[in-house]
Design an enzyme around this catalytic site. Structure first.
Site, PDB file in Angstrom:
ATOM      1  N   ASP A 100       0.712  -1.359  -0.026  1.00  0.00           N
ATOM      2  CA  ASP A 100       0.021  -0.085   0.446  1.00  0.00           C
ATOM      3  C   ASP A 100       0.958   1.638   0.385  1.00  0.00           C
ATOM      4  OD1 ASP A 100      -2.523   1.899  -0.310  1.00  0.00           O
ATOM      5  OD2 ASP A 100      -2.742   0.682   2.025  1.00  0.00           O
TER       6      ASP A 100
HETATM    7  C1  BGC Z   1      -4.754   3.085   0.080  1.00  0.00           C
HETATM    8  C2  BGC Z   1      -5.218   2.866  -0.737  1.00  0.00           C
HETATM    9  C3  BGC Z   1      -4.883   2.940  -2.468  1.00  0.00           C
HETATM   10  C4  BGC Z   1      -3.435   3.306  -2.785  1.00  0.00           C
HETATM   11  C5  BGC Z   1      -3.469   4.170  -4.554  1.00  0.00           C
HETATM   12  C6  BGC Z   1      -3.269   3.972  -0.378  1.00  0.00           C
HETATM   13  O1  BGC Z   1      -3.482   5.166   0.484  1.00  0.00           O
HETATM   14  O2  BGC Z   1      -4.573   2.725   0.817  1.00  0.00           O
HETATM   15  O3  BGC Z   1      -6.219   1.655  -0.511  1.00  0.00           O
HETATM   16  O4  BGC Z   1      -5.042   1.461  -3.425  1.00  0.00           O
HETATM   17  O5  BGC Z   1      -3.765   4.656  -1.930  1.00  0.00           O
HETATM   18  O6  BGC Z   1      -4.120   4.707  -4.380  1.00  0.00           O
END
Ligand code: BGC
Length: 714
Positions: free
Chosen positions: A280
């Protein structure tokens, strides 16, 4: 002879094996890997971002040359933008490895449909699959072959804003919808020009957040991990999910993004899965905040050795992996294994052959004929009628409607978090929808108040409009930004400025329908007694107010049922139907409030009335049960039958009820339909131990449908 040999050699030189479209993918991967320098390999293991993360929590904008493995593109909706970048990767880099572009198309790209929590209330996975395939087409044709969806974190505490992004509290439900969305995104072949790679996230245990807070540590016993949190991932992997995203949380003291057990032993070895794991956002760097690494170099070392293939956003791999390999702290084999998975994905997506999406107009990519009908139907079937004292349906001519509340003339809060790229003109507001459904002259509008704050100056106008009307439709709810990532709330109640508006309107004595738009279960104990009917719309996407208007007029018969429990009060959370048995079921209740929820899992009303017969065993091998359901009303209606099991005595203390199957069918007025549940005893009656092994014990089991019970002995 000699000439032939030279020709073969020069032919091979001209077209390296990895560029030969008809060669087997694994051979192409190995060929390419063998030609790459360590530096080139490490570049593949990084993802950077263009633009701003939609949830505003993460600001990106790194400009790194297109030799990197992947980009997140938060703004691109036009293939020409993507093609320009891709051209540089294909033509200006030594090996011409295409960039993998990704985006959070969580519930639609441009044609936005209801949030995932709402989707699961439809109990219609085929419809969700269709919606996801629209999303896939729009995304791929815009040049983005990878979405960070579905989110399958089990959520049992509505204060956690990300419960909006998943399929509710139940592992079986989340598993079914996870598989459906993976099928919708990926189809049979992700190289198809209208399909994209799915990413099941956030692996793992992220939803077990303490007190609803985001990013915090989680403590999950191994048995609960396998029983509750792992099943949707298993289902997604069985459905062929191409990628997995590791989560932010620590789990029992180890960050999920640096856990050799979860990333390598379980996903890659135990499941034998050959897909790619991305972290993540900044999760590698955040190992330092979690006290799991002294600096970013140590973060990179821990994550890569745990089996994390691609580093999202923080460039820890970019900055430190080469040095770590030189120091012998990370083996080249480890690097190769991650790069192999990244390249395999790019080959499977067909990016080497078709790196450039065709240049098309927005009209050719988005909102194609039939798309709106799918997302509209999904919004209709996701809406849950929570209360109806007989006021609904209003009919097409209910007289004057006072349409009141902060949601009425609002676009963006109908969309929800991770809203994709809808245009304002795509979204039907509640005001517009009611005026279309009932005629503009019959709709009186007043905002009444804002979502929050203390300004009550709009109450007087709202009350005046209510007095002129035959029925009040009060539209309350949450802003899109209140749920989703970092959308944490200490209470599930709506702000008092909204609740008090309902009290003021109640004083007019007019019948009142409450329409709710929100991304989590709400505390409705004060509002419920005021309303004659309550319709939960969630955040329905671009269909906006149209499903609600249709349900209120009676053009649409509601069929949604809850996939998450609505507590009576916030103090009850976490609250969920499948809690384990207690030592004193007759005690342990709250002293000050009821211990029952306001609305339980699988609850939802219809305008039809259904009568359930008894559960019958209709076949021993395979063990099959049937129940007949009769529509005793004069209205055709959709009904979902939920099949639960109960194992009253077991080595592991089990829940009172566990959902094992569900089915939704149209039952014509006055007709009877048979619903069937074919049991696989190990799968449906068995339990898992701490390593995920499944056991079946001899003894009595119960099959439960509503208040019907059937006991079988194994
Ligand atoms: C979130 C994810 C997301 C990623 C990319 C993160 O802050 O937790 O769910 O896919 O950003 O945007």
């Amino acid at each position: 002879m000699i000439i032939a040999a030279i020709l073969t050699v020069s032919c091979q030189d001209a077209v390296p094996l990895y560029k030969q479209a008809d060669a087997p993918i694994e051979k192409r991967v190995e060929d390419l890997l063998s030609r790459m320098t360590l530096e080139e390999k490490i570049l593949q293991m990084n993802q950077v971002t263009l633009g701003t993360n939609l949830n505003q929590n993460n600001i990106g904008g790194e400009q790194v040359e297109p030799v990197l493995g992947s980009y997140i593109t938060y703004t691109a909706t036009d293939p020409t933008e993507i093609n320009q970048m891709q051209k540089r990767a294909m033509e200006e880099t030594r090996l011409g490895i295409p960039v993998l572009f990704g985006f959070d198309a969580i519930h639609g790209f441009r044609t936005v449909y209801p949030i995932p929590l709402a989707q699961s209330c439809s109990w219609n996975p085929e419809l969700v699959e269709k919606a996801c395939s629209i999303c896939a087409r729009e995304s791929r044709l815009s040049g983005i072959p990878w979405t960070f969806s579905p989110m399958v974190d089990i959520a049992r505490d509505g204060r956690w804003g990300r419960c909006a992004e998943g399929y509710g509290e139940d592992p079986y439900t989340a598993s079914v919808f996870c598989a459906a969305s993976v099928r919708g995104y990926q189809g049979d072949d992700i190289s198809d020009s209208t399909k994209i790679a799915a990413c099941i996230k956030h692996y793992i245990g992220y939803g077990a957040s303490e007190a609803g807070r985001d990013y915090v540590p989680t403590e999950i016993s191994s048995q609960t991990l396998w029983d509750t949190y792992m099943p949707p991932y298993q289902a997604g992997i069985e459905a062929g999910a191409a990628t997995v995203m590791s989560s932010f949380n620590t789990i029992n003291g180890t960050p999920a993004s640096a856990s050799p057990y979860h990333l390598t032993q379980v996903l890659k070895e135990q499941f034998g899965w050959d897909g790619m794991i991305v972290s993540d956002w900044d999760a590698v760097k955040q190992l330092v905040y979690q006290g799991a690494a002294a600096d970013h170099k140590e973060s990179a070392w821990r994550a890569v050795n745990a089996g994390l293939d691609m580093d999202m956003a923080d460039l820890c791999y970019f900055n430190h992996l080469e040095q770590l390999v030189k120091e012998g702290k990370v083996g080249e084999k480890t690097i190769d294994e991650s790069v192999r998975r990244i390249l395999r994905l790019k080959f499977r997506l067909g990016l080497f052959e078709n790196p450039y999406p065709p240049v098309t107009t927005a009209e050719e990519r988005f909102n194609l004929p039939g798309d709106f009908e799918v997302v509209e139907q999904l919004a209709e079937e996701s809406s849950v009628l929570l209360k109806n004292n007989g006021l609904l349906p209003l009919g097409s001519k209910p007289g004057k409607i006072a349409l009141i509340g902060p949601m009425v003339d609002n676009y963006w809060d109908l969309i929800g978090s991770w809203g994709g790229h809808p245009l304002a003109e795509d979204i039907i507001t509640i005001k517009q929808a009611f005026s279309d459904e009932f005629g503009p002259a019959n709709v009186l509008y007043a905002k009444g108040c804002d979502f929050e704050g203390d300004d009550r100056s709009g109450y007087a106008e709202a009350v005046a409009k209510a007095r002129q009307a035959d029925v009040v439709v009060l539209c309350l709810g949450e802003k899109s930004s209140w749920s989703g990532e970092n959308g944490i709330r200490s209470t599930l109640a709506l702000p008092s400025v909204q609740e008090q508006l309902a009290f003021e309107l109640k004083k007019t004595g007019k019948p009142m329908v409450l329409l709710l738009n929100n991304g989590r279960p709400l505390e409705l104990c004060r509002l419920e007694p005021l309303a004659d009917a309550i319709l939960e719309l969630w955040q329905p996407g671009i269909a906006g107010g149209k499903p609600a208007a249709g349900i209120l007029s009676g053009r649409v018969n509601p069929s949604g049922k809850l996939s998450i429990t609505f507590p009576y009060a916030t103090g009850q959370v976490p609250i969920y139907y499948n809690r384990r048995r207690t030592s004193r079921p007759f005690m342990g209740f709250y002293q000050d409030i009821t211990s029952d929820p306001m609305y339980e899992f699988a609850y939802g009303l219809s305008y039809s009335t259904f009568e359930y017969g008894d559960i019958r065993e209709v076949c021993e091998r395979p063990l099959t049960f049937e129940i007949s359901v009769t529509n005793t009303s004069s209205l055709d209606g959709l009904e979902t039958v939920h099949w639960f099991i109960c194992d009253p005595v077991s080595t592991v203390t089990r829940p009172y009820k566990e959902l094992k199957f569900f089915e939704k069918k149209l039952i014509r007025a006055g007709k009877t339909e048979q619903f069937r549940f074919e049991v696989d005893p190990l799968r449906d009656f068995g339990y898992v131990d701490e390593s995920g092994r499944r056991y079946l014990e001899k003894g009595k089991y119960q099959i439960l449908v509503k208040d019907k019970l059937f006991e079988v002995e194994l």
